[in-house]
Write an enzyme that holds these catalytic residues in place. Structure first.
Site, PDB file in Angstrom:
ATOM      1  N   ASP A  18       5.647  -0.661  -6.828  1.00  0.00           N
ATOM      2  CA  ASP A  18       5.567  -1.676  -5.773  1.00  0.00           C
ATOM      3  C   ASP A  18       5.871  -3.040  -6.394  1.00  0.00           C
ATOM      4  O   ASP A  18       5.551  -3.291  -7.561  1.00  0.00           O
ATOM      5  CB  ASP A  18       4.168  -1.681  -5.142  1.00  0.00           C
ATOM      6  CG  ASP A  18       3.881  -0.383  -4.395  1.00  0.00           C
ATOM      7  OD1 ASP A  18       4.833   0.320  -4.009  1.00  0.00           O
ATOM      8  OD2 ASP A  18       2.682  -0.067  -4.192  1.00  0.00           O
ATOM      9  N   ARG A  53       0.677  13.791   7.244  1.00  0.00           N
ATOM     10  CA  ARG A  53      -0.090  12.894   6.387  1.00  0.00           C
ATOM     11  C   ARG A  53       0.198  11.444   6.796  1.00  0.00           C
ATOM     12  O   ARG A  53       1.326  11.109   7.158  1.00  0.00           O
ATOM     13  CB  ARG A  53       0.339  13.139   4.938  1.00  0.00           C
ATOM     14  CG  ARG A  53      -0.248  12.187   3.950  1.00  0.00           C
ATOM     15  CD  ARG A  53      -0.034  12.660   2.507  1.00  0.00           C
ATOM     16  NE  ARG A  53      -0.726  11.734   1.638  1.00  0.00           N
ATOM     17  CZ  ARG A  53      -0.172  10.633   1.143  1.00  0.00           C
ATOM     18  NH1 ARG A  53       1.093  10.351   1.392  1.00  0.00           N
ATOM     19  NH2 ARG A  53      -0.883   9.815   0.405  1.00  0.00           N
ATOM     20  N   HIS A 109       5.090   5.805  -8.579  1.00  0.00           N
ATOM     21  CA  HIS A 109       4.412   6.753  -7.692  1.00  0.00           C
ATOM     22  C   HIS A 109       5.345   7.222  -6.589  1.00  0.00           C
ATOM     23  O   HIS A 109       6.404   6.621  -6.364  1.00  0.00           O
ATOM     24  CB  HIS A 109       3.131   6.127  -7.107  1.00  0.00           C
ATOM     25  CG  HIS A 109       3.365   4.838  -6.369  1.00  0.00           C
ATOM     26  ND1 HIS A 109       3.644   3.638  -6.995  1.00  0.00           N
ATOM     27  CD2 HIS A 109       3.390   4.555  -5.034  1.00  0.00           C
ATOM     28  CE1 HIS A 109       3.802   2.683  -6.093  1.00  0.00           C
ATOM     29  NE2 HIS A 109       3.663   3.224  -4.898  1.00  0.00           N
TER      30      HIS A 109
HETATM   31  C1  LIG Z   1       6.535  -7.026   0.583  1.00  0.00           C
HETATM   32  C2  LIG Z   1       7.175  -5.879   0.527  1.00  0.00           C
HETATM   33  C3  LIG Z   1       6.940  -4.825  -0.498  1.00  0.00           C
HETATM   34  C4  LIG Z   1       7.835  -3.699  -0.001  1.00  0.00           C
HETATM   35  C5  LIG Z   1       8.981  -4.426   0.602  1.00  0.00           C
HETATM   36  C6  LIG Z   1       8.252  -5.459   1.464  1.00  0.00           C
HETATM   37  O1  LIG Z   1       9.088  -6.454   1.862  1.00  0.00           O
HETATM   38  C7  LIG Z   1       7.622  -4.774   2.686  1.00  0.00           C
HETATM   39  C8  LIG Z   1       7.502  -3.290   2.509  1.00  0.00           C
HETATM   40  C9  LIG Z   1       7.119  -2.878   1.095  1.00  0.00           C
HETATM   41  C10 LIG Z   1       7.512  -1.435   0.817  1.00  0.00           C
HETATM   42  C11 LIG Z   1       6.480  -0.407   1.297  1.00  0.00           C
HETATM   43  C12 LIG Z   1       7.007   1.007   0.954  1.00  0.00           C
HETATM   44  C13 LIG Z   1       7.496   1.123  -0.493  1.00  0.00           C
HETATM   45  C14 LIG Z   1       8.406  -0.081  -0.833  1.00  0.00           C
HETATM   46  C15 LIG Z   1       9.030   0.084  -2.210  1.00  0.00           C
HETATM   47  C16 LIG Z   1       9.395  -0.264   0.305  1.00  0.00           C
HETATM   48  O2  LIG Z   1      10.484   0.240   0.407  1.00  0.00           O
HETATM   49  O3  LIG Z   1       8.845  -1.115   1.259  1.00  0.00           O
HETATM   50  C17 LIG Z   1       7.609  -1.363  -0.685  1.00  0.00           C
HETATM   51  C18 LIG Z   1       8.298  -2.675  -1.048  1.00  0.00           C
HETATM   52  C19 LIG Z   1       8.060  -3.083  -2.476  1.00  0.00           C
HETATM   53  O4  LIG Z   1       6.921  -3.038  -2.959  1.00  0.00           O
HETATM   54  O5  LIG Z   1       9.044  -3.441  -3.116  1.00  0.00           O
HETATM   55  O1  LIG Z   2       2.058   7.491   1.033  1.00  0.00           O
HETATM   56  C1  LIG Z   2       1.669   7.221  -0.092  1.00  0.00           C
HETATM   57  O2  LIG Z   2       0.721   7.778  -0.624  1.00  0.00           O
HETATM   58  C2  LIG Z   2       2.410   6.181  -0.897  1.00  0.00           C
HETATM   59  C3  LIG Z   2       2.867   5.018  -0.072  1.00  0.00           C
HETATM   60  C4  LIG Z   2       3.503   3.963  -0.915  1.00  0.00           C
HETATM   61  O3  LIG Z   2       3.738   4.151  -2.074  1.00  0.00           O
HETATM   62  C5  LIG Z   2       3.856   2.657  -0.328  1.00  0.00           C
HETATM   63  O4  LIG Z   2       3.717   2.474   0.908  1.00  0.00           O
HETATM   64  O5  LIG Z   2       4.282   1.777  -1.105  1.00  0.00           O
HETATM   65 FE   LIG Z   3       4.330   2.292  -3.092  1.00  0.00          FE
END
Ligand SMILES: C=C1C[C@]23C[C@@]1(O)CC[C@H]2[C@@]12CCC[C@@](C)(C(=O)O1)[C@H]2[C@@H]3C(=O)O
Ligand SMILES: O=C(O)CCC(=O)C(=O)O
Ligand SMILES: [Fe+2]
Length: 358
Positions: free
Chosen positions: A230, A295, A285
């Site tokens: 993240d 889920r 992860h």
């Molecule tokens: C603030 C943020 C982190 C995130 C991209 C975003 O702009 C909003 C969604 C976030 C998320 C959630 C799912 C996994 C992730 C990698 C994605 O594709 O969207 C994370 C982004 C991140 O942490 O880079």
């Molecule tokens: O679904 C999960 O357990 C992981 C979700 C996740 O990694 C995310 O939203 O960044």
């Molecule tokens: Fe994540």
């Protein structure tokens, strides 16, 4: 004008067609476009282990040491006695279930725009893979009022209230975890000015990511959410009672983080890795899927004010530990991530100044 995270994707739109969202419920076999092999993700079949993630009781007298150790060794841990009411966890799970069970045409009314950040859609990271992920998501940044009104014309206020309450609790918990983790490295409140006069990180920004992984006919060949770190300081994740979250360590492989009722999972994100000059790894992860139960997961993605310069903390830098990363803002980092994905940290490591990063 005060800018927000939403500005990032205006200059980095991500094209992911929503038109080919499958009807997950009616599929008896996994379509080819959803079938993953190691060619699609190098770590897809990496070995797995039955080691477990540290489980920490936040009321333990040695909590700071335990949090510091978990952050250094895994970049992740599970917590209990965190102070978030279980009624609120039930509420956010109920909201998530209600959202994803809406008919597709209703969910699409609140679809995330290509250059947008909030709303319904597939995970942003989908654009880095040839195969599709077995999931759908909804991102909340700022007020969800407009989107929720489109989803639930008559009940949106009830759901907005849940989001607001969830954000308030998560923000407090994130600040507490941040001080525990940094405290373990000897970082004090005076070392982080942007935490504000009462050290509560009031200016921090956050996103809530709701994820749904429907029942899957061939879970071993599918991927719910591909391996990623993240881009946050910390992420606090609540998962319903279906397992699926896995974390990776080079020397261990993949381990599953079992859902423990009422507990939360905490991930170190890339910005905390930068802030600690690499002492805390940001955890890789992913989410696997299940052939019996669907889920849900609800992630609170927490970071600094979007325009604030983040760099390795001076306290953690000395002649033997030179800074590994240049200063950059969360917005700049998200823009880097939108181009370089899982290579973003090594990409910025090669630059001395964020001016060189585009
Ligand atoms: C603030 C943020 C982190 C995130 C991209 C975003 O702009 C909003 C969604 C976030 C998320 C959630 C799912 C996994 C992730 C990698 C994605 O594709 O969207 C994370 C982004 C991140 O942490 O880079
Ligand atoms: O679904 C999960 O357990 C992981 C979700 C996740 O990694 C995310 O939203 O960044
Ligand atoms: Fe994540």
């Amino acid at each position: 004008m005060h800018s927000t995270l939403s500005d990032v994707f205006i200059s980095h739109p991500i094209h992911i067609p929503l038109s080919n969202l499958p009807d997950f419920t009616s599929l008896r076999h996994l379509p080819d476009s959803y079938t993953w092999t190691p060619k699609d993700d190098l770590l897809f079949s990496a070995s797995s282990s039955d080691e477990s993630l540290p489980f920490i009781d936040l009321s333990d007298p040695h909590v700071a040491t335990r949090v510091g150790h978990a952050c250094t060794t895994w970049g992740a841990f599970q917590i209990t006695n965190h102070g978030v009411p279980s009624r609120l966890l039930d509420d956010i799970e109920f909201l998530t279930g209600s959202l994803f069970q809406l008919p597709v045409n209703r969910k699409l009314k609140a679809a995330r725009r290509e250059d947008g950040i909030s709303g319904y859609g597939v995970a942003r990271i989908a654009s880095f893979f040839n195969k599709q992920m077995w999931s759908e998501g909804f991102t909340v940044i700022g007020s969800p009022l407009d989107d929720f009104h489109k989803l639930w014309p008559r009940q949106h206020l009830k759901y907005c209230k849940i989001i607001q309450e969830y954000e308030e609790h998560m923000q407090k918990l994130a600040a507490k975890l941040m001080w525990l983790a940094l405290g373990a490295l000897g970082v004090e409140e005076k070392d982080i000015e942007w935490a504000g006069p009462i050290s509560d990180f009031q200016g921090a920004q956050a996103a809530i990511q709701l994820n749904h992984y429907p029942i899957c006919p061939e879970p071993d060949r599918a991927m719910g959410l591909a391996a990623h770190t993240d881009s946050t300081l910390l992420t606090i994740l609540y998962q319903n009672n279906t397992a699926g979250l896995q974390v990776f360590r080079d020397d261990v492989g993949w381990i599953t983080v079992p859902p423990v009722p009422g507990s939360l999972v905490v991930n170190v994100g890339d910005l905390l890795h930068i802030l600690t000059n690499g002492i805390f790894p940001s955890v890789l992860h992913r989410a696997r899927v299940n052939h019996l139960r669907s889920r849900f997961s609800m992630a609170y993605l927490w970071g600094p004010p979007s325009d604030l310069m983040i760099s390795p903390l001076p306290k953690l830098v000395d002649p033997l530990h030179s800074p590994l990363y240049p200063s950059l803002t969360w917005k700049q980092y998200l823009a880097t991530k939108a181009t370089h994905f899982n290579q973003s940290l090594s990409f910025i490591r090669n630059y001395l100044s964020s001016d060189q990063i585009s």
